[in-house]
Scaffold this active site. Structure first.
Site, short mmCIF file in Angstrom:
data_model
loop_
_atom_site.label_atom_id
_atom_site.label_comp_id
_atom_site.label_asym_id
_atom_site.label_seq_id
_atom_site.Cartn_x
_atom_site.Cartn_y
_atom_site.Cartn_z
N GLU A 1 31.10 41.63 34.64
CA GLU A 1 31.71 42.43 35.40
C GLU A 1 32.75 41.85 36.71
O GLU A 1 33.69 42.14 36.81
CB GLU A 1 30.96 43.48 36.17
CG GLU A 1 31.20 44.15 37.45
CD GLU A 1 30.27 44.70 38.48
OE1 GLU A 1 30.20 43.97 39.53
OE2 GLU A 1 29.29 45.35 38.19
N ASP B 1 31.17 48.16 30.21
CA ASP B 1 31.78 48.68 31.20
C ASP B 1 32.62 47.58 31.54
O ASP B 1 34.17 47.30 31.61
CB ASP B 1 31.66 48.81 32.72
CG ASP B 1 30.70 48.12 33.36
OD1 ASP B 1 29.72 47.37 32.61
OD2 ASP B 1 30.33 48.06 34.51
#
Length: 380
Positions: free
Chosen positions: A46, A107
């Site tokens: 991330e 993500d």
């Protein structure tokens, strides 16, 4: 239109104090992004992928390349052509340094692909596009599933989010904050054969299914039992709490172009949260989807995350939260927090005009100029 075709030409980078603060505090010279708040002093996919996006917004190709090279070397073991990056690297229990968890985070995988695809366009660098396509092939293969009678959905990672129970039921855990609509719009155009356009259409459907009182839980579970219709249930592990994950759902809704049909649907469904911000000095740290109860005071990053959402809602509370979020730059203690700073870069960066998304999902950047003339840098 690709960069170099005459639509846009680069100009000097804009001064972005919060980005410079982020670099000096959290990014090593080799491109490793460190979250200092945890014992493991870890780096995550991330953090690496977000940093690449912020570097693109800042026209900082050196940092972009270093963050990507570090990711390939340490999260990919030297290559990300045929596999997904490990999501977590840091100090292990035995004192050594390396990958702590080999599972990937979908993500981050999408943000990597998006940043690479946009860097290929803006900096006219085809090699980035090839890296993006390689990642997307792996995401589509390992992290996208079809939920029975619901449709395509993004799993948070390849392992650990699908459960087959002894009674014959199956459960899929999902995280609504992993699905920013602008990313999916851009990836759908970049990789038309992939599931990205279909996933973009699923986002409002997912929010409608899991949100109550406009409150989206951090995690939700889809359950199928033999002989019964499928249903969304409160996640058995995290309950109905809406907090550090779900705050990004409101952020992504706020930065989605208003002309996008998904944005209109999302803003309508999430509107009760904007209304309940009236008169509050700070966003709540925790919200409960079932009862609608709020508790705690969210950190400065929560205020920053909600600024685009409140602006898009037309809420008069946007100004107060924007003012509070400025503490990310001026408050010495706030400068120490990785996640708050990230939310600030997204939320304040958008509100201050450093970047916007256009309906196609492409980035509109403050340091680019078009044929009509020079576009001023924000706050300069």
């Amino acid at each position: 239109m690709p960069a170099g075709a005459g639509a846009q030409t680069p100009r000097r980078a804009c001064s972005w104090p919060l980005y410079q603060q982020f670099l000096s505090r959290f990014v090593q010279d080799d491109g490793r992004v460190i979250d200092l708040s945890v014992r493991e002093q870890h780096s995550t996919s991330e953090g690496q992928s977000y940093t690449m996006l912020f570097a693109l917004i800042a026209n900082d190709r050196a940092t972009f390349d270093k963050a990507w090279r570090w990711s390939v070397a340490h999260l990919g073991g030297g290559t990300l052509v045929d596999k997904l990056p490990a999501w977590r690297w840091g100090r292990r229990d035995d004192g050594s340094w390396g990958v702590i968890d080999t599972n990937s985070a979908s993500d981050a995988d999408l943000w990597y692909a998006y940043a690479l695809a946009e860097a290929a366009r803006v900096w006219n660098a085809p090699a980035y596009a090839e890296a993006a396509r390689a990642l997307l092939r792996q995401v589509a293969k390992y992290e996208v599933v079809t939920l029975p009678r619901f449709g395509p959905m993004l799993l948070p990672g390849p392992q650990g989010f699908v459960l087959a129970n002894a009674d014959g039921s199956r459960e899929w855990r999902v995280n609504a904050s992993y699905l920013p609509v602008p990313l999916l719009r851009r990836l759908a155009a970049f990789d038309p054969a992939g599931p990205w356009g279909a996933l973009a259409e699923q986002v409002p459907k997912l929010i409608e299914a899991v949100a109550v009182h406009g409150i989206v839980p951090d995690w939700s579970t889809y359950r199928v039992r033999p002989g019964e219709p499928p249903e969304w249930i409160i996640d058995p592990d995290s309950g109905d709490i809406s907090s550090y994950d779900a705050v990004r759902v409101y952020l992504w809704a706020g930065i989605t172009p208003g002309g996008d049909a998904a944005a209109r649907k999302l803003m309508k469904m999430l509107a009760p949260v904007a209304q309940r911000m009236h008169g509050r000095s700070a966003p709540p740290e925790n919200m409960h989807a079932v009862s609608g109860a709020f508790s705690g005071e969210g950190p400065l990053g929560f205020s920053a995350a909600l600024v685009p959402f409140l602006l898009a809602s037309g809420s008069p509370e946007a100004a107060a939260q924007r003012s509070r979020a400025q503490g990310l730059v001026t408050n010495a203690a706030a400068k120490q927090n990785y996640y708050d700073t990230v939310l600030g870069l997204f939320g304040l960066g958008h509100a201050d005009g450093y970047y916007h998304f256009v309906p196609s999902g492409q980035l509109e950047l403050a340091w680019l100029q078009d044929k009509t003339g020079d576009k001023a840098c924000p706050r300069e």
